[in-house]
Design a protein around this motif. Sequence first.
Motif, PDB file in Angstrom:
ATOM      1  N   THR A   2      48.397  41.197  34.428  1.00  9.13           N
ATOM      2  CA  THR A   2      48.136  40.775  35.792  1.00  9.13           C
ATOM      3  C   THR A   2      47.216  39.566  35.761  1.00  9.13           C
ATOM      4  OG1 THR A   2      46.263  42.245  35.986  1.00  9.13           O
ATOM      5  CG2 THR A   2      48.390  43.098  36.721  1.00  9.13           C
ATOM      6  N   THR A   3      47.552  38.643  36.641  1.00  7.73           N
ATOM      7  CA  THR A   3      46.693  37.459  36.702  1.00  7.73           C
ATOM      8  C   THR A   3      45.619  37.676  37.742  1.00  7.73           C
ATOM      9  OG1 THR A   3      48.147  36.433  38.299  1.00  7.73           O
ATOM     10  CG2 THR A   3      48.503  35.881  35.989  1.00  7.73           C
ATOM     11  N   LYS A   4      44.473  37.317  37.367  1.00  7.07           N
ATOM     12  CA  LYS A   4      43.347  37.460  38.270  1.00  7.07           C
ATOM     13  C   LYS A   4      43.312  36.235  39.175  1.00  7.07           C
ATOM     14  CE  LYS A   4      38.379  37.952  38.315  1.00  7.07           C
ATOM     15  NZ  LYS A   4      37.164  37.901  37.514  1.00  7.07           N
ATOM     16  N   HIS A   5      43.182  36.444  40.476  1.00  5.54           N
ATOM     17  CA  HIS A   5      43.061  35.325  41.412  1.00  5.54           C
ATOM     18  C   HIS A   5      41.708  34.694  41.227  1.00  5.54           C
ATOM     19  CE1 HIS A   5      46.790  36.074  43.470  1.00  5.54           C
ATOM     20  NE2 HIS A   5      46.467  37.357  43.604  1.00  5.54           N
ATOM     21  N   ARG A   6      41.762  33.433  40.932  1.00  6.53           N
ATOM     22  CA  ARG A   6      40.524  32.729  40.670  1.00  6.53           C
ATOM     23  C   ARG A   6      40.154  31.873  41.873  1.00  6.53           C
ATOM     24  NH1 ARG A   6      41.060  29.900  35.023  1.00  6.53           N
ATOM     25  NH2 ARG A   6      39.196  29.004  35.896  1.00  6.53           N
ATOM     26  N   LEU A   7      38.914  31.647  42.022  1.00  3.62           N
ATOM     27  CA  LEU A   7      38.408  30.786  43.081  1.00  3.62           C
ATOM     28  C   LEU A   7      38.235  29.383  42.547  1.00  3.62           C
ATOM     29  CD1 LEU A   7      35.668  33.154  44.548  1.00  3.62           C
ATOM     30  CD2 LEU A   7      37.963  32.760  45.422  1.00  3.62           C
ATOM     31  N   ILE A   8      38.246  28.404  43.431  1.00  2.00           N
ATOM     32  CA  ILE A   8      38.057  27.025  43.010  1.00  2.00           C
ATOM     33  C   ILE A   8      36.668  26.813  42.431  1.00  2.00           C
ATOM     34  CG2 ILE A   8      37.223  26.100  45.205  1.00  2.00           C
ATOM     35  CD1 ILE A   8      39.128  23.681  44.620  1.00  2.00           C
ATOM     36  N   THR A   9      35.737  27.629  42.848  1.00  2.00           N
ATOM     37  CA  THR A   9      34.373  27.488  42.331  1.00  2.00           C
ATOM     38  C   THR A   9      34.260  27.999  40.900  1.00  2.00           C
ATOM     39  OG1 THR A   9      33.797  29.575  43.386  1.00  2.00           O
ATOM     40  CG2 THR A   9      33.242  27.550  44.581  1.00  2.00           C
ATOM     41  N   ASP A  10      35.279  28.705  40.421  1.00  2.00           N
ATOM     42  CA  ASP A  10      35.266  29.129  39.021  1.00  2.00           C
ATOM     43  C   ASP A  10      35.500  27.926  38.115  1.00  2.00           C
ATOM     44  OD1 ASP A  10      34.871  31.712  39.844  1.00  2.00           O
ATOM     45  OD2 ASP A  10      36.995  32.264  39.710  1.00  2.00           O
ATOM     46  N   SER A  11      36.270  26.962  38.557  1.00  2.00           N
ATOM     47  CA  SER A  11      36.593  25.794  37.739  1.00  2.00           C
ATOM     48  C   SER A  11      35.614  24.651  37.936  1.00  2.00           C
ATOM     49  CB  SER A  11      37.987  25.283  38.088  1.00  2.00           C
ATOM     50  OG  SER A  11      38.941  26.285  37.860  1.00  2.00           O
TER      51      SER A  11
END
Length: 110
Positions: A2-11
């Motif tokens: 499963t892919t974890k939904h990432r936030l733009i603030t993670d990048s």
Amino acid sequence: MTTKHRLITDSFKMVKKVRRGGKRVKRSPPPSPPPQEEAETKSVREEELQQLKQFDLDWRFGPCTGISRLQRWERAKLHGTNPPVEIRDLLLQTQNDLEYNQSLWSDYPL
């Protein structure tokens, strides 16, 4: 998987801007003048000229070019359109003043 939904603030690293000058204090707007003062500032002459302007712009009383306001009032009365009596009284009181007697469109050629 499963892919974890990432936030733009993670990048992208969040950068907070520093304010210059510290906190600003909100100023209240200056108090507005009471409405009675505004009514008093408008002179009687301006109010009378405004009434005459409205008379000129009212097409129920016929066209106003080429004749005086009093002549237009009398013509409207003759045709039964019931023009305001206050306008006639005002025109009779100020017969010598051209600003009162001539219509709004008197400065424009026919």
